[in-house]
Design a protein around this motif. Sequence first.
Motif, PDB file in Angstrom:
ATOM      1  N   UNK A  86       0.865  -1.221  -0.044  1.00 38.32           N
ATOM      2  CA  UNK A  86      -0.044   0.126   0.087  1.00 38.32           C
ATOM      3  C   UNK A  86       0.838   1.237  -0.038  1.00 38.32           C
ATOM      4  N   UNK A  87       0.244   2.432   0.089  1.00 37.17           N
ATOM      5  CA  UNK A  87       1.031   3.745  -0.187  1.00 37.17           C
ATOM      6  C   UNK A  87       1.874   3.784   1.255  1.00 37.17           C
ATOM      7  N   UNK A  88       3.186   4.391   0.932  1.00 34.66           N
ATOM      8  CA  UNK A  88       3.746   4.270   2.288  1.00 34.66           C
ATOM      9  C   UNK A  88       4.260   5.713   2.480  1.00 34.66           C
ATOM     10  N   UNK A  89       4.425   6.240   3.528  1.00 40.95           N
ATOM     11  CA  UNK A  89       5.045   7.532   3.968  1.00 40.95           C
ATOM     12  C   UNK A  89       6.284   7.731   3.639  1.00 40.95           C
ATOM     13  N   UNK A  90       6.761   8.760   3.085  1.00 42.49           N
ATOM     14  CA  UNK A  90       8.125   8.942   2.674  1.00 42.49           C
ATOM     15  C   UNK A  90       9.003   8.754   3.663  1.00 42.49           C
ATOM     16  N   UNK A 102      18.118  17.754  -6.658  1.00 38.68           N
ATOM     17  CA  UNK A 102      16.718  16.705  -5.888  1.00 38.68           C
ATOM     18  C   UNK A 102      16.490  15.605  -6.888  1.00 38.68           C
ATOM     19  N   UNK A 103      17.115  15.547  -8.271  1.00 36.81           N
ATOM     20  CA  UNK A 103      16.707  14.438  -9.182  1.00 36.81           C
ATOM     21  C   UNK A 103      15.719  14.629 -10.221  1.00 36.81           C
ATOM     22  N   UNK A 133       7.267  16.043  -4.672  1.00 36.00           N
ATOM     23  CA  UNK A 133       8.582  15.174  -5.436  1.00 36.00           C
ATOM     24  C   UNK A 133       8.816  14.037  -4.129  1.00 36.00           C
ATOM     25  N   UNK A 134       8.882  14.527  -2.680  1.00 32.64           N
ATOM     26  CA  UNK A 134       9.345  13.386  -2.079  1.00 32.64           C
ATOM     27  C   UNK A 134       7.971  12.161  -2.084  1.00 32.64           C
ATOM     28  N   UNK A 135       6.653  12.559  -2.308  1.00 36.40           N
ATOM     29  CA  UNK A 135       5.675  11.719  -2.584  1.00 36.40           C
ATOM     30  C   UNK A 135       6.102  10.671  -3.523  1.00 36.40           C
ATOM     31  N   UNK A 136       6.533  11.457  -4.544  1.00 33.94           N
ATOM     32  CA  UNK A 136       6.680  10.606  -5.962  1.00 33.94           C
ATOM     33  C   UNK A 136       7.744   9.707  -5.530  1.00 33.94           C
ATOM     34  N   UNK A 137       8.680   9.929  -4.689  1.00 35.82           N
ATOM     35  CA  UNK A 137       9.721   9.093  -4.330  1.00 35.82           C
ATOM     36  C   UNK A 137       9.300   7.912  -3.762  1.00 35.82           C
ATOM     37  N   UNK A 138       8.226   7.945  -3.033  1.00 37.02           N
ATOM     38  CA  UNK A 138       7.958   6.861  -2.209  1.00 37.02           C
ATOM     39  C   UNK A 138       6.750   5.851  -2.817  1.00 37.02           C
ATOM     40  N   UNK A 194       2.884  23.307 -12.419  1.00 36.69           N
ATOM     41  CA  UNK A 194       4.314  23.013 -12.820  1.00 36.69           C
ATOM     42  C   UNK A 194       4.435  21.460 -12.938  1.00 36.69           C
ATOM     43  N   UNK A 195       5.292  21.278 -13.946  1.00 32.36           N
ATOM     44  CA  UNK A 195       5.582  19.682 -14.240  1.00 32.36           C
ATOM     45  C   UNK A 195       7.131  19.455 -13.772  1.00 32.36           C
ATOM     46  N   UNK A 196       7.386  18.384 -13.100  1.00 36.39           N
ATOM     47  CA  UNK A 196       8.615  17.797 -12.924  1.00 36.39           C
ATOM     48  C   UNK A 196       8.957  16.398 -13.447  1.00 36.39           C
ATOM     49  N   UNK A 197      10.090  16.114 -13.907  1.00 37.62           N
ATOM     50  CA  UNK A 197      10.255  14.661 -14.604  1.00 37.62           C
ATOM     51  C   UNK A 197      11.323  14.203 -13.868  1.00 37.62           C
ATOM     52  N   UNK A 198      11.254  13.256 -13.213  1.00 35.56           N
ATOM     53  CA  UNK A 198      12.323  12.286 -12.407  1.00 35.56           C
ATOM     54  C   UNK A 198      13.314  11.849 -13.201  1.00 35.56           C
ATOM     55  N   UNK A 199      14.605  12.218 -12.939  1.00 34.30           N
ATOM     56  CA  UNK A 199      15.812  11.712 -13.372  1.00 34.30           C
ATOM     57  C   UNK A 199      16.001  10.385 -13.484  1.00 34.30           C
TER      58      UNK A 199
END
Length: 199
Positions: A86-90, A102-103, A133-138, A194-199
């Motif tokens: 399930x969804x996890x906390x960052x 920040x990538x 972005x932190x949420x995306x990383x998780x 705003x849009x941000x693409x993860x490297x």
Amino acid sequence: MRLLSLFSVLAVVILAVVANPLTINIDLSSVLEVDLSDGNRYGAPNAPWSANAHPGWYYGIHPESHRHLRCLRGWICKLLWFFPHVLQCPKPPHIPPKPPADGYTQTFANLTGATQASDYLTFGLVDTIAGCKTMCNSVNGCKFVNTYHDVNGKDGSTQLTCSLFSNCHNSSDATNTGGQTQPDGSIDFIRNSDGWCKQ
């Protein structure tokens, strides 16, 4: 002799439990009153551009303002840890990154349309772009974040909407300009997208 017998019995009981572990099935959705699995798009099954869309979670420092959402902090994070699907906390706790390390690369800024695409993963509310972005990383498979103000949407919240996607997008996909009628009769519209693409 009695002590040795007691240890022998205790050892047999421990081995029996280890050999046949007790299985406890817990329905997490009944505990949290929402399904936070990827099959339910982490609590936000309807994309932001759909009718009846609602954020599935909130990640930030003002949980008191979002009591109707699953706020990703405190005891909920400890509970979610036991359910890896399930969804996890960052993790680690959110610390604003030092740009540009920040990538993420910005693909568009300050548009009046939000990303609308078939690779939608989930959406929620955040205080900052860094929080999104932190949420995306998780979130497994997340490659792109779109933050924006959904004016007249989100029950009047001033937080940013944070939409997550599995592919990167540019301004040509920012076609959701709002236009959904809200329960109070107002019409929502998009600002500061705003849009941000993860490297």
